[in-house]
Design an enzyme around this catalytic site. Structure first.
Site, PDB file in Angstrom:
ATOM      1  CD  GLU A 193      60.259 -19.876 -70.895  1.00 43.41           C
ATOM      2  OE1 GLU A 193      60.555 -19.900 -69.683  1.00 43.41           O
ATOM      3  OE2 GLU A 193      59.144 -19.512 -71.314  1.00 43.41           O
ATOM      4  CD  GLU A 244      53.839 -18.368 -56.797  1.00 43.54           C
ATOM      5  OE1 GLU A 244      54.489 -18.335 -55.733  1.00 43.54           O
ATOM      6  OE2 GLU A 244      54.361 -18.195 -57.899  1.00 43.54           O
TER       7      GLU A 244
END
Ligand code: SF4
Ligand code: SF4
Ligand code: FES
Length: 575
Positions: free
Chosen positions: A282, A361
Site C-alpha cells: 500500500e 476493535e
C-alpha cells in the site's frame, strides 16, 4: 552537577536540581507514592511520599521537592510513618471492604500500603460511597467507590494520551473522577487504551473480563476453539508467574494453552507478517500513484478511535490494513475454516492481547463477515494469567511446544510488532526488497528503535527518499500531526501506538511490574530478532504459501475483502 546528601545517616550522591524521590530511587531506596507518575510533573497531591528534612518545620513531599547540597533526610522517622499511616487510615475509612472480590486483590497499592504500615484495624469509619459500577464500556470497568482521588488516571488520559475522557467532577467531599456529566465511558471520548488502568493504585479501573465466555465455549463440544496471541505476550507473561522480567515463554505458553483445552494455537506474529505484506504494498502504491501521504499505520485500535474522533482530517492517511488481530480473525474464519471444512459459526475465535482497546476493535461492525465476528473474545495478558492459574497449570513444569501451522509460523520482523518502532522496521525491511529487488545488508534500523516518544529517520531506498516517524502516546501523535498540518512535508510514513513504548506497555499487561520492565521486554524482542534466521515478513514460508494458494498477491481483491477496512468519523456527544 553531583552533590552530596545524607539519607538515614548514609551519605549518597545526588544530581543538582533533581527531586528527593529521584535521588532515593537512583540509590536503591524509596518512599511510598500514590499520586506520583514517572516522567510527569509532580502534583504533590497525596502527601504519601513525605520525608523529614533537618531544619524544615513541616514534612516535605519527596516527589516534588529538590535536593540541595548537604541536605539531611529521614525517610522513615516516627513522625513520617505516623503521617503516612493517617493518610491511609483516612483513605480506608470509606473504602469498600471487598478485597477478596476485587480485581486488584494482591496487586492493590492501597492494600500493600496498609500492610506495609501495619494498619490492621479500622481506625475511622466514614460513610461508604454508594456509586454505581460503570459497565458501559466494552473494554473497561470503572468502580468509583474504590477511587482514592489520586488523579493518576486523569493525568495519563490528558498528558500522555491527549484524550481527557475523565476528570475530577463535583466539589469537596462529593468530588469524584468521571466522564463529563457522569455519563457512561462508552459514550465518552475514551479510546479504550487502558493506560488509566495501568496507573490506578486500586481496583477503581480494570478491564472488562472475557474469560467466562471462553470457558463456556471450551466446554462446548460443537465449537472449535482457536486462540491467537500477540507478539508482546510471550515476553511479558513470565512476570505474572514470578519468572525473570522479559523471559520469552512462548513455548510454555503454547503448551499451557493446549492444556487449557484450546483446539488450535496460532501466533498473531504470522498476521503481523501478513500486515507487512499488505501495508508495504500500500505504501509503495501510494508513493507511486501520488496517493495520500504520509501513510499512517492502523494496527493500534486506540489510535484508530482517537483519529476517528480527533484527527478526522487524517482519516484518508490511515492505512486501510486491518490490525494483525483482525487479519488473523478473518483468515481463521475464511481460509482456515475452508481448509478444515469448518463452518465459521462453529469456530470460537479468541485472541490474547496486551491491550484493552482490542476488546473494542473486536466488536466493531467492520470486523465481521456476513454478520459473524472474526474474533469472538479478547483476553488481556492479565486475564490469560488468571486462566492459567484457574486451570492449575504449573508453568515451571511444562515442556515447550510450537504453535500450529500454517497460521503460527512467523518471521522475527512480525515479532517486532510488540514494540514501538517494530511495525516501521518490519515494513521498511519488506518495502526495501520490493523497491530495490534486493535484501537490506543490515536489517536493524537503530533510528526507529528505543523508548523515545518520537523517533524519526530519513532513508534512501532505491531512488526514493523516505522520511519516517514513529510515535507512541497519542499526545505525541497529536503534536506530529499538527506539525504536518502546519506544512511539514518530509515525513511519508508514520507508525502510531497509543501506549508509550508500544504493545509491551499495553493496558492489558501485568500491573506493578518492575520499573525497567518495559525496556527489558523491548530488549527481549530485539534479541529474538537478532538470533532468528527469518528476519523479513516476505520470507515467512507460510506467508509465501498463503499468497500462492489463497490470496493471490498483496492488495488483490481477496486481500481487500478480508484484510482491509474503512474508518468512520465519530461524533462524541460529550465533546
Ligand atoms: S482508557 Fe485511555 S482514553 Fe479511556 S479513560 Fe483510560 S486513559 Fe483515557
Ligand atoms: S480511578 Fe484510580 S487512578 Fe483514577 S483517581 Fe481514582 S484511584 Fe486514582
Ligand atoms: S506521591 Fe508525592 S505527593 Fe503524592
Amino acid at each position: 552537577m553531583a552533590i552530596q546528601i545524607e539519607v538515614n545517616n548514609n551519605k549518597i550522591k545526588a544530581k543538582k536540581g533533581e527531586t528527593i524521590l529521584s535521588a532515593l530511587q537512583r540509590n536503591g531506596m524509596s518512599v511510598p507514592t500514590l499520586c506520583w507518575i514517572k516522567d510527569l510533573f509532580p502534583t504533590g497531591a497525596c502527601r504519601m511520599c513525605v520525608v523529614e528534612v533537618e531544619g524544615a518545620k513541616n514534612l516535605i513531599t519527596a516527589c516534588s521537592y529538590p535536593v540541595y547540597d548537604g541536605m539531611k533526610i529521614k525517610t522513615h522517622s516516627n513522625r513520617v510513618i505516623k503521617s503516612r499511616k493517617i493518610i491511609i487510615e483516612l483513605l480506608l475509612s470509606n473504602h469498600p471492604d471487598d478485597c477478596l472480590y476485587c480485581a486488584r486483590n494482591k496487586s492493590c497499592e492501597l492494600q500493600s500500603l496498609a500492610e506495609e504500615l501495619n494498619i490492621r484495624e479500622r481506625k475511622n469509619s466514614g460513610n461508604k460511597n454508594n456509586y454505581h459500577l460503570d459497565l458501559s464500556s466494552v473494554s473497561l470497568i470503572r468502580d468509583t467507590a474504590k477511587c482514592i482521588l489520586c488523579g493518576r488516571c486523569v493525568r495519563v488520559c490528558e498528558e500522555i494520551e491527549g484524550v481527557s475522557a475523565i476528570d475530577f467532577i463535583s466539589r469537596g467531599n462529593k468530588t469524584i473522577v468521571g466522564t463529563a456529566y457522569e455519563e457512561g465511558l462508552n459514550i465518552s471520548s475514551c479510546v479504550n487504551c487502558g493506560q488509566c488502568i495501568m496507573v490506578c493504585p486500586t481496583g477503581a479501573l480494570y478491564e472488562k473480563p472475557h474469560y467466562e465466555e471462553i470457558q463456556l465455549n471450551l466446554n462446548n463440544p460443537n465449537k472449535t476453539v482457536i486462540v491467537q496471541y500477540a507478539p508482546a505476550i510471550s515476553v511479558s507473561l513470565a512476570e505474572e508467574f514470578g519468572m525473570k522480567t522479559g523471559t520469552n515463554v512462548i513455548g510454555l505458553m503454547n503448551s499451557a494453552l493446549r492444556k487449557i483445552g484450546f483446539d488450535i494455537v496460532f501466533d498473531t506474529s504470522f498476521s503481523a507478517d501478513l500486515t507487512i505484506m499488505e501495508e508495504s504494498a500500500e505504501l509503495i502504491q501510494r508513493i507511486g500513484d501520488g496517493g495520500k501521504l504520509p501513510m499512517i499505520t492502523s494496527c493500534c485500535p486506540a489510535w484508530i478511535k482517537y483519529a476517528e474522533q480527533f484527527q478526522t482530517d487524517f482519516l484518508e492517511n490511515l492505512s486501510t490494513c486491518k490490525s494483525p488481530q483482525q487479519m488473523m480473525g478473518a483468515m481463521i474464519k475464511s481460509f482456515y475454516a475452508e481448509t478444515e471444512n469448518l463452518k465459521p459459526e462453529d469456530i470460537f475465535s479468541v485472541s490474547i492481547m496486551p491491550c484493552t482497546a482490542k476488546k473494542f476493535e473486536q466488536q466493531r461492525d467492520e470486523m465481521t463477515q456476513k454478520g459473524i465476528a472474526d474474533v469472538d473474545a479478547v483476553l488481556t495478558t492479565r486475564e490469560l494469567a488468571k486462566l492459567i492459574r484457574l486451570f492449575n497449570i504449573d508453568m515451571d513444569n511444562l515442556e515447550p511446544e510450537l504453535a500450529d501451522s500454517p497460521l503460527g509460523t512467523r518471521s522475527s520482523a512480525g515479532k517486532l510488532f510488540g514494540t514501538s518502532g517494530g511495525v516501521m522496521e518490519a515494513a521498511l525491511r519488506t518495502s526495501y526488497t520490493k523497491i530495490t529487488g534486493k535484501e537490506m545488508k543490515k536489517f536493524k534500523i537503530p533510528e526507529v528503535r528505543g523508548h523515545a516518544g518520537r523517533k524519526e529517520a530519513h532513508l534512501k531506498i532505491g531512488a526514493i527518499n523516505l522520511g519516517v516517524a514513529v510515535v507512541s502516546g497519542l499526545k505525541e501523535a497529536e503534536t506530529l500531526l499538527q506539525e504536518i498540518r502546519e506544512g511539514r512535508d518530509d515525513i511519508h510514513f508514520i507508525e502510531v501506538m497509543a501506549c508509550p513504548g508500544g504493545c509491551i506497555a499495553g493496558g492489558g499487561q501485568p500491573i506493578n511490574s518492575k520499573p525497567k520492565a518495559i525496556k527489558t521486554r523491548m530488549k527481549s524482542l530485539y534479541k529474538i530478532d537478532e538470533t532468528e534466521s527469518i528476519k523479513v515478513s516476505h520470507r515467512n514460508p507460510s506467508i509465501i504459501e498463503i499468497y500462492q494458494q489463497y490470496l493471490g498477491k498483496p492488495l488483490s481483491a481477496k486481500s481487500h475483502k478480508l484484510l482491509h477496512t474503512t474508518y468512520i468519523k465519530r461524533d462524541n456527544i460529550l465533546l
